[in-house]
Design an enzyme around this catalytic site. Structure first.
Site, PDB file in Angstrom:
ATOM      1  N   SER A 298      -1.907  -7.852   5.494  1.00  0.00           N
ATOM      2  CA  SER A 298      -1.412  -8.855   4.544  1.00  0.00           C
ATOM      3  C   SER A 298      -1.579  -8.404   3.085  1.00  0.00           C
ATOM      4  CB  SER A 298      -2.128 -10.187   4.814  1.00  0.00           C
ATOM      5  OG  SER A 298      -1.497 -11.246   4.135  1.00  0.00           O
ATOM      6  N   ASP A 309       4.576   2.782  -3.494  1.00  0.00           N
ATOM      7  CA  ASP A 309       5.970   2.774  -3.942  1.00  0.00           C
ATOM      8  C   ASP A 309       6.100   3.144  -5.418  1.00  0.00           C
ATOM      9  OD1 ASP A 309       6.887   2.164  -1.472  1.00  0.00           O
ATOM     10  OD2 ASP A 309       7.629   0.161  -1.937  1.00  0.00           O
ATOM     11  N   LYS A 323       1.154  -7.261   8.842  1.00  0.00           N
ATOM     12  CA  LYS A 323       1.288  -8.722   8.682  1.00  0.00           C
ATOM     13  C   LYS A 323       1.885  -8.984   7.302  1.00  0.00           C
ATOM     14  CE  LYS A 323       0.248 -13.252   8.832  1.00  0.00           C
ATOM     15  NZ  LYS A 323       0.733 -13.707   7.522  1.00  0.00           N
TER      16      LYS A 323
END
Length: 440
Positions: A298, A309, A323
């Site tokens: 999560s 990224d 998740k």
């Protein structure tokens, strides 16, 4: 000239007539689709009502219409995804009740993976952690109750209880030939979320165990405290099951000065949100390594994935849990509700976390570093002619050296001995040192 005028007017009239006819056709098609959709809905509802009526009338055991509806709703919600479910009165009440006293728990976060109740991560220092539960353990039974078809909320409700009461958890663990039964005594769950240590005086190690409301503040304090000395940071998110989204966004913001951190997309426009970094919140541009494993879920995946990224950090370790969905509780009566997945999280690159997880840049499995400590060899001390007083002197020196090492270990410093017990952390230290040299 007059003919041209009439021809132009005639052409416009024909065009308008065509457009009106086309618009009428589109409207008719749209209306027809809506009518077909409504007819299909009514047909589906009629089928559902018919099945309910047949089961109520012919089932071998007498079942009331209320019970059938509860079962139907529960089955429908569970089949949507692992995190959606129907909350009957007692479950909804348990969710809403805020108690003044302390509750006892085990200190684990669980999820459904491949249809099985799975430990996402034990929280550091809790009864579950001390008893030896590990990320990835599949829970077969809680006490004598099978977890087959058990929802996450039902499992959590059983595992919570009075402080000091024991509970038996039966698990299946990868690499073990048979199930393992672990006895855990429920305790009061209080978590320290942020731990910091230093490595070689110029590397700051930050361990975040869960995302509570003070994570950004505590990490920010630690970075500012070591400002000027720190040349690189290791952010350890292993076995971190997640927590507050705003803290995950805030943590990324400490290292990234602009751009998207994470976006939330659902079917409704109101469920779509984009969270961005602000340059005013950024406090560190030193090289960064992030440690993750299968227990990172999560919010941990949002942080590691966003930093990856943005090419702001090197992610090391094992693939994360996966998740990345958003749930809300929607009341349907005063006593009942549904918990429904309304959106998914997407990383800056547009990739999803849900059921995919974050793949590290450098994959390193957990374990200890192999050393030559147990290697057989004959030393001078084993020879008969070795002087006894020299041996005693060496022993004294060794004891003093060992004492010094223990004193160092007691301080807030990670030593080589500690790194040898954790190959993932050692690899992170090697990588951060390389990044520091490259930046320098």
């Amino acid at each position: 000239m007059k003919n041209k005028k009439f021809m132009t007017i005639g052409f416009i009239s024909v065009a308008l007539a065509f457009l009106m006819m086309f618009s009428t056709t589109l409207f008719a098609d749209s209306k027809s689709k809506e009518e077909n959709k409504e007819a299909s809905r009514l047909e589906a509802l009629a089928k559902f009502t018919k099945v309910i009526s047949i089961v109520e009338q012919y089932n071998v055991d007498k079942v009331s219409i209320e019970e059938l509806m509860d079962k139907a709703l529960a089955g429908m919600m569970q089949n949507l995804d692992a995190h959606s479910n129907y909350l009957i009165a007692k479950d909804y009440k348990r969710l809403k009740v805020q108690t003044d006293g302390e509750f006892g728990g085990l200190g684990i976060t669980v999820g459904i993976r491949d249809g099985a109740l799975t430990v996402i991560a034990p929280l550091e220092g809790t009864p579950a952690d001390k008893a030896g539960l590990q990320a990835g353990d599949i829970i077969l039974k809680i006490n004598d109750e099978s977890t087959l078809n058990m929802t996450i909320d039902e499992a959590v409700a059983i595992m919570r209880g009075k402080i000091g009461e024991p509970i038996d958890i039966t698990i299946v663990r990868e690499g073990e030939s048979k199930p393992i039964e672990i006895k855990i005594v429920r305790g009061n769950i209080t978590i320290q979320s942020v731990y910091t240590k230093t490595i070689d005086n110029n590397i700051l190690y930050v361990r975040v165990t869960s995302f509570d409301k003070k994570v950004k503040q505590d990490v920010s304090k630690a970075i500012k405290k070591h400002e000027g000395k720190t040349k690189g940071i290791i952010l350890d998110l292993r076995n971190n099951p997640g927590g507050l989204l705003d803290q995950a966004v805030g943590l990324v913001d400490l290292f990234v000065d602009n751009g998207v951190v994470v976006s939330q997309k659902g079917r409704k426009d109101s469920d779509k949100q984009v969270y961005r970094a602000k340059s005013s919140e950024t406090i560190s541009d030193v090289p960064l390594v992030v440690l993750v494993n299968g227990g990172s879920a999560s919010a941990s995946e949002i942080v590691s994935g966003a930093l990856q990224d943005h090419k702001r950090a090197v992610v090391i370790g094992e693939k994360t849990f996966g998740k990345g969905s958003v749930q809300v509780v929607l009341p349907i009566t005063d006593e009942e509700a549904i918990k429904l997945t309304i959106a998914r999280y997407y990383l800056p690159s547009g990739r999803t976390i849900q059921a995919v997880g974050v793949t590290p840049d450098i994959e390193v499995f957990s374990g200890s570093v192999k050393t030559n400590e147990n290697k057989f060899s004959i030393k001078e001390a084993d020879l008969k002619k070795h002087l006894q007083e020299e041996l005693e002197k060496v022993n004294t020196d060794d004891k003093e050296e060992s004492k010094k090492k223990e004193e160092i270990d007691d301080k807030n410093i990670i030593t080589q001995k500690m790194l040898n017990k954790d190959i993932q952390l050692k690899e992170s230290v090697d990588i951060i040192k390389a990044l520091i040299i490259m930046k320098g």
